[in-house]
Motif scaffolding. Structure first.
Motif, PDB file in Angstrom:
ATOM      1  N   THR A 129     -49.361 -59.665-100.541  1.00 30.57           N
ATOM      2  CA  THR A 129     -50.606 -59.885 -99.666  1.00 30.57           C
ATOM      3  C   THR A 129     -50.379 -60.801 -98.448  1.00 30.57           C
ATOM      4  O   THR A 129     -50.694 -60.404 -97.330  1.00 30.57           O
ATOM      5  N   VAL A 130     -49.574 -61.786 -98.770  1.00 32.36           N
ATOM      6  CA  VAL A 130     -48.890 -62.651 -97.458  1.00 32.36           C
ATOM      7  C   VAL A 130     -48.224 -61.614 -96.598  1.00 32.36           C
ATOM      8  O   VAL A 130     -48.576 -61.738 -95.490  1.00 32.36           O
ATOM      9  N   ASN A 131     -47.433 -60.868 -97.175  1.00 32.36           N
ATOM     10  CA  ASN A 131     -46.606 -59.869 -96.309  1.00 32.36           C
ATOM     11  C   ASN A 131     -47.327 -58.992 -95.541  1.00 32.36           C
ATOM     12  O   ASN A 131     -47.452 -58.729 -94.330  1.00 32.36           O
ATOM     13  N   LYS A 132     -48.514 -58.453 -96.313  1.00 34.60           N
ATOM     14  CA  LYS A 132     -49.354 -57.421 -95.565  1.00 34.60           C
ATOM     15  C   LYS A 132     -50.339 -58.085 -94.276  1.00 34.60           C
ATOM     16  O   LYS A 132     -50.278 -57.580 -93.228  1.00 34.60           O
ATOM     17  N   ILE A 133     -50.793 -59.302 -94.546  1.00 33.29           N
ATOM     18  CA  ILE A 133     -51.730 -59.929 -93.673  1.00 33.29           C
ATOM     19  C   ILE A 133     -50.719 -60.320 -92.459  1.00 33.29           C
ATOM     20  O   ILE A 133     -51.134 -60.067 -91.384  1.00 33.29           O
ATOM     21  N   TYR A 134     -49.601 -60.579 -92.857  1.00 32.03           N
ATOM     22  CA  TYR A 134     -48.608 -61.043 -91.820  1.00 32.03           C
ATOM     23  C   TYR A 134     -48.404 -59.899 -90.818  1.00 32.03           C
ATOM     24  O   TYR A 134     -48.515 -60.132 -89.733  1.00 32.03           O
ATOM     25  N   GLN A 135     -47.860 -58.852 -91.512  1.00 32.21           N
ATOM     26  CA  GLN A 135     -47.588 -57.649 -90.828  1.00 32.21           C
ATOM     27  C   GLN A 135     -48.629 -57.210 -89.759  1.00 32.21           C
ATOM     28  O   GLN A 135     -48.453 -56.764 -88.802  1.00 32.21           O
ATOM     29  N   ASP A 136     -49.734 -57.083 -90.553  1.00 26.80           N
ATOM     30  CA  ASP A 136     -51.079 -56.529 -89.910  1.00 26.80           C
ATOM     31  C   ASP A 136     -51.256 -57.380 -88.534  1.00 26.80           C
ATOM     32  O   ASP A 136     -51.652 -57.057 -87.593  1.00 26.80           O
ATOM     33  N   TYR A 137     -51.501 -58.793 -89.104  1.00 25.13           N
ATOM     34  CA  TYR A 137     -51.914 -59.660 -87.825  1.00 25.13           C
ATOM     35  C   TYR A 137     -50.722 -59.635 -86.803  1.00 25.13           C
ATOM     36  O   TYR A 137     -51.133 -59.632 -85.523  1.00 25.13           O
ATOM     37  N   PHE A 138     -49.490 -59.731 -87.127  1.00 19.24           N
ATOM     38  CA  PHE A 138     -48.288 -59.552 -86.202  1.00 19.24           C
ATOM     39  C   PHE A 138     -48.467 -58.789 -85.257  1.00 19.24           C
ATOM     40  O   PHE A 138     -48.213 -58.758 -84.004  1.00 19.24           O
ATOM     41  N   SER A 139     -48.658 -57.510 -85.671  1.00 22.37           N
ATOM     42  CA  SER A 139     -48.624 -56.214 -84.967  1.00 22.37           C
ATOM     43  C   SER A 139     -49.754 -56.201 -84.046  1.00 22.37           C
ATOM     44  O   SER A 139     -49.629 -55.305 -83.163  1.00 22.37           O
ATOM     45  N   LYS A 140     -50.935 -56.963 -84.324  1.00 21.38           N
ATOM     46  CA  LYS A 140     -52.108 -56.840 -83.440  1.00 21.38           C
ATOM     47  C   LYS A 140     -51.928 -57.578 -82.121  1.00 21.38           C
ATOM     48  O   LYS A 140     -52.623 -57.614 -81.210  1.00 21.38           O
ATOM     49  N   GLN A 141     -50.794 -58.662 -82.226  1.00 24.09           N
ATOM     50  CA  GLN A 141     -50.505 -59.709 -81.150  1.00 24.09           C
ATOM     51  C   GLN A 141     -49.755 -58.723 -80.137  1.00 24.09           C
ATOM     52  O   GLN A 141     -48.758 -58.521 -80.204  1.00 24.09           O
ATOM     53  N   LYS A 142     -50.628 -58.763 -78.733  1.00 22.53           N
ATOM     54  CA  LYS A 142     -49.973 -57.759 -77.849  1.00 22.53           C
ATOM     55  C   LYS A 142     -49.701 -58.922 -76.403  1.00 22.53           C
ATOM     56  O   LYS A 142     -50.324 -59.848 -76.296  1.00 22.53           O
ATOM     57  N   GLY A 143     -48.602 -58.370 -76.008  1.00 21.13           N
ATOM     58  CA  GLY A 143     -48.240 -59.257 -74.473  1.00 21.13           C
ATOM     59  C   GLY A 143     -47.884 -60.718 -74.852  1.00 21.13           C
ATOM     60  O   GLY A 143     -48.087 -61.630 -74.013  1.00 21.13           O
ATOM     61  N   LEU A 144     -47.327 -60.943 -75.958  1.00 17.24           N
ATOM     62  CA  LEU A 144     -46.811 -62.309 -76.217  1.00 17.24           C
ATOM     63  C   LEU A 144     -45.323 -62.225 -76.646  1.00 17.24           C
ATOM     64  O   LEU A 144     -44.815 -61.123 -76.830  1.00 17.24           O
ATOM     65  N   LYS A 145     -44.424 -63.185 -76.585  1.00 19.41           N
ATOM     66  CA  LYS A 145     -43.162 -63.236 -76.949  1.00 19.41           C
ATOM     67  C   LYS A 145     -43.178 -63.238 -78.426  1.00 19.41           C
ATOM     68  O   LYS A 145     -44.163 -63.655 -79.201  1.00 19.41           O
ATOM     69  N   GLU A 146     -42.169 -62.883 -79.163  1.00 16.74           N
ATOM     70  CA  GLU A 146     -42.089 -62.601 -80.548  1.00 16.74           C
ATOM     71  C   GLU A 146     -42.196 -63.932 -81.225  1.00 16.74           C
ATOM     72  O   GLU A 146     -42.934 -63.962 -82.142  1.00 16.74           O
ATOM     73  N   TYR A 147     -41.961 -65.223 -80.785  1.00 17.56           N
ATOM     74  CA  TYR A 147     -42.003 -66.503 -81.403  1.00 17.56           C
ATOM     75  C   TYR A 147     -43.431 -66.733 -81.269  1.00 17.56           C
ATOM     76  O   TYR A 147     -43.868 -67.375 -82.330  1.00 17.56           O
ATOM     77  N   GLN A 148     -44.191 -66.354 -80.350  1.00 17.34           N
ATOM     78  CA  GLN A 148     -45.486 -66.931 -80.120  1.00 17.34           C
ATOM     79  C   GLN A 148     -46.439 -65.972 -81.134  1.00 17.34           C
ATOM     80  O   GLN A 148     -47.321 -66.238 -81.781  1.00 17.34           O
ATOM     81  N   ARG A 149     -45.934 -64.575 -81.372  1.00 17.73           N
ATOM     82  CA  ARG A 149     -46.571 -63.649 -82.114  1.00 17.73           C
ATOM     83  C   ARG A 149     -46.418 -64.338 -83.667  1.00 17.73           C
ATOM     84  O   ARG A 149     -47.510 -64.260 -84.534  1.00 17.73           O
ATOM     85  N   LYS A 150     -45.229 -64.642 -84.049  1.00 19.48           N
ATOM     86  CA  LYS A 150     -44.947 -65.413 -85.362  1.00 19.48           C
ATOM     87  C   LYS A 150     -45.747 -66.390 -85.560  1.00 19.48           C
ATOM     88  O   LYS A 150     -46.484 -66.465 -86.648  1.00 19.48           O
TER      89      LYS A 150
END
Length: 154
Positions: free
Chosen positions: A109-130
């Motif tokens: 669940t943690v993994n899925k929520i993380y992946q879903d949320y992370f992939s929706k963050q557009k136009g940000l640097k990797e560390y900001q998305r994380k």
């Protein structure tokens, strides 16, 4: 508008129905009893009846609450625990009932929520998305160390 007055038996039946509809904890029953102007003796008698007849069972309530909040609402342990404490459930019972959440399911669940949320963050640097994804998971009540374990093992 004045409150309709009920007999003791009617109130007792209403509280039984309230418990049957969904598992309740003691504080919810107390709250509900405030709607009916009952003398303390009557309250005690109803409480004892609900417990004796197993309409009111704090462990059953805690277990079903944990399952529902995790498997349906996808809350983390921290948020679940906090909300149960607000309902007057003791720490010992909360800890005992946390085994309702399967460790693998929790990680997935943690993994899925993380992946879903992370992939929706557009136009940000990797560390900001994380960092945004971590904040999001923490707001859902997941523990920081668990979040880090999951994202470092992906």
């Amino acid at each position: 508008m004045e409150k309709k007055s009920y007999t003791f038996e009617e109130i007792k039946q209403k509280l039984v129905n309230y418990c049957v509809y969904q598992d309740r904890c003691h504080s919810e029953i107390e709250q509900k009893m405030r709607d009916f102007l009952l003398i303390p003796e009557a309250k005690d008698e109803i409480f004892l009846y609900l417990i004796k007849e197993n309409y009111l069972n704090e462990e059953r309530f805690t277990r079903s609450y944990i399952r529902g909040k995790f498997y349906i609402k996808h809350w983390g342990r921290t948020k679940i625990k906090m909300n149960l404490k607000q309902k007057g459930i003791i720490e010992k019972l909360i800890s005992k009932c946390m085994d309702e959440i399967d460790a693998d399911d929790y990680e997935k669940t943690v993994n899925k929520i993380y992946q879903d949320y992370f992939s929706k963050q557009k136009g940000l640097k990797e560390y900001q998305r994380k960092s945004k994804a971590i904040k999001h998971l923490m707001s859902k009540g997941f523990e920081y160390d668990v979040i880090l374990d999951v994202i470092n093992n992906e």
